[in-house]
Design an enzyme around this catalytic site. Structure first.
Site, PDB file in Angstrom:
ATOM      1  N   LYS A 167      53.442  35.721  37.570  1.00 27.77           N
ATOM      2  CA  LYS A 167      51.914  35.213  37.939  1.00 27.77           C
ATOM      3  C   LYS A 167      51.567  33.809  38.388  1.00 27.77           C
ATOM      4  CE  LYS A 167      50.512  39.698  35.940  1.00 27.77           C
ATOM      5  NZ  LYS A 167      50.048  39.676  35.334  1.00 27.77           N
ATOM      6  N   ASP A 174      43.544  40.725  37.222  1.00 35.30           N
ATOM      7  CA  ASP A 174      43.427  40.853  35.952  1.00 35.30           C
ATOM      8  C   ASP A 174      42.639  40.771  35.041  1.00 35.30           C
ATOM      9  OD1 ASP A 174      45.986  41.796  35.593  1.00 35.30           O
ATOM     10  OD2 ASP A 174      47.330  39.585  35.509  1.00 35.30           O
TER      11      ASP A 174
END
Ligand code: NAP
Length: 286
Positions: A65, A101
């Site tokens: 990420k 997220d």
């Protein structure tokens, strides 16, 4: 047919293919979603090839990420602030990074649950998104604990610069101060992969007696659905949530970005998808 995928290492545990097929079914979208194992050393080449592929969008999971960012053509302002990308849109041969997220976490937890002091365990991509969500929700003090203390300190320094009005502290996960910080916190979030199958033997240094009655426990892990931390919360008699709601909300947000239009928010879809994912997890465990 539209093509999507999730990349990570490991990625076999991912529920994203099943979850997205539930979305496609519900919204009647003709699409396919795969899980692709991409090792850290292969990330650059994978992304290079992605530009000329027929994938419209990609989700990104552990451990890429943060490392994915330098290989993208553009990154949304929000993902830049967070410092992590979990969603990539391929448009006209260019790769654009987003973070869903954070909004997934926000959608899963009412603002009233944040309180004044929050303890976050972890300093990776998930922790960055959750830290930003907690700051946005008005948490005044956030204490970060991480197995590798240097990473916690780096995150603290970076975010103190970006958000000077929030008090941030950082410690090693093994530091005994964890207990006293927890005694004053209203929210404990596990944003590490500790407790995640197949490595669920590695436990967080927490016991039921470390949790006071007013604390809410949020574990972003969802494999298994009842993680070690959630077992501890149950033993302590405190309220808790696992990572399934966040997963579903970040997935819906990713789909909106890829399709470039709003999707009617349906409680029944969330409920149905959650029950499908739970059944799959329970099957895996039986
Ligand atoms: P990441 O960037 O690779 O970071 C991993 C974090 O976990 C680091 O802080 C690492 O500490 C810590 N860690 C790993 N194993 C540990 C152990 N045995 N004991 C203590 N700490 C440990 O990964 P990420 O993207 O942040 O993801 C973290 C977790 O969140 C994963 O389980 C992922 O599936 C979950 N997640 C869930 C959702 C959801 O929608 N529910 C969304 C995002 C992520 P070090 O720095 O010391 O290595």
């Amino acid at each position: 047919m539209l093509k999507f995928a999730i990349i990570g290492d490991p990625v076999a545990h991912s529920l994203s293919p099943l979850m997205h097929s539930s979305f496609y079914d519900y919204y009647r979208i003709d699409a396919d979603y795969n899980a692709i194992l991409v090792k850290p050393n292969d990330l650059k080449e994978f992304l290079q090839n992605l530009r000329d592929s027929d994938y419209l969008g990609i989700n990104v999971t552990i451990p890429h990420k943060e490392s994915v960012i330098p290989f993208l053509d553009a990154v949304s302002k929000e993902a830049q602030t967070i410092g992590a990308v979990n969603c990539i849109l391929r448009r006209n041969g260019k790769l654009i990074g987003y973070n869903t997220d954070m909004s997934g976490f926000e959608a899963s937890l009412p603002v009233s649950m944040y309180g004044e002091k929050t303890v976050i365990i972890g300093a990776g991509g998930a922790a960055r998104s959750i830290l930003t969500a907690c700051i946005n929700a008005g948490s005044q003090q956030i204490v970060i604990f991480n197995r590798t203390p240097e990473k916690a300190e780096k995150l603290r320094t970076e975010f103190s610069g970006k958000f000077p009005h929030t008090v941030l502290k950082a410690y090693a996960l093994a530091d005994p101060i964890l207990k006293s910080e927890l005694s004053q916190a209203s929210l404990l979030i596990n944003a590490t992969s500790s407790g995640m199958e197949p490595d669920s033997d590695e436990r967080l240094p927490l016991r039921p007696e470390d949790l006071h009655q007013g604390i809410f426990v949020y574990d972003v892990v969802y494999t298994p659905p009842t993680t070690d931390l959630i077992k501890i919360a149950i033993q302590a008699g405190v309220s808790y949530l696992n990572g399934l709601d966040m997963l579903i909300h970040q997935g819906l947000e990713s789909l909106k970005i890829w399709l470039n239009h709003e999707l009617p928010f349906q409680k029944s879809l969330i409920k149905r998808t959650k029950s499908e994912l739970m059944s799959k997890l329970l099957d895996n465990n039986s």
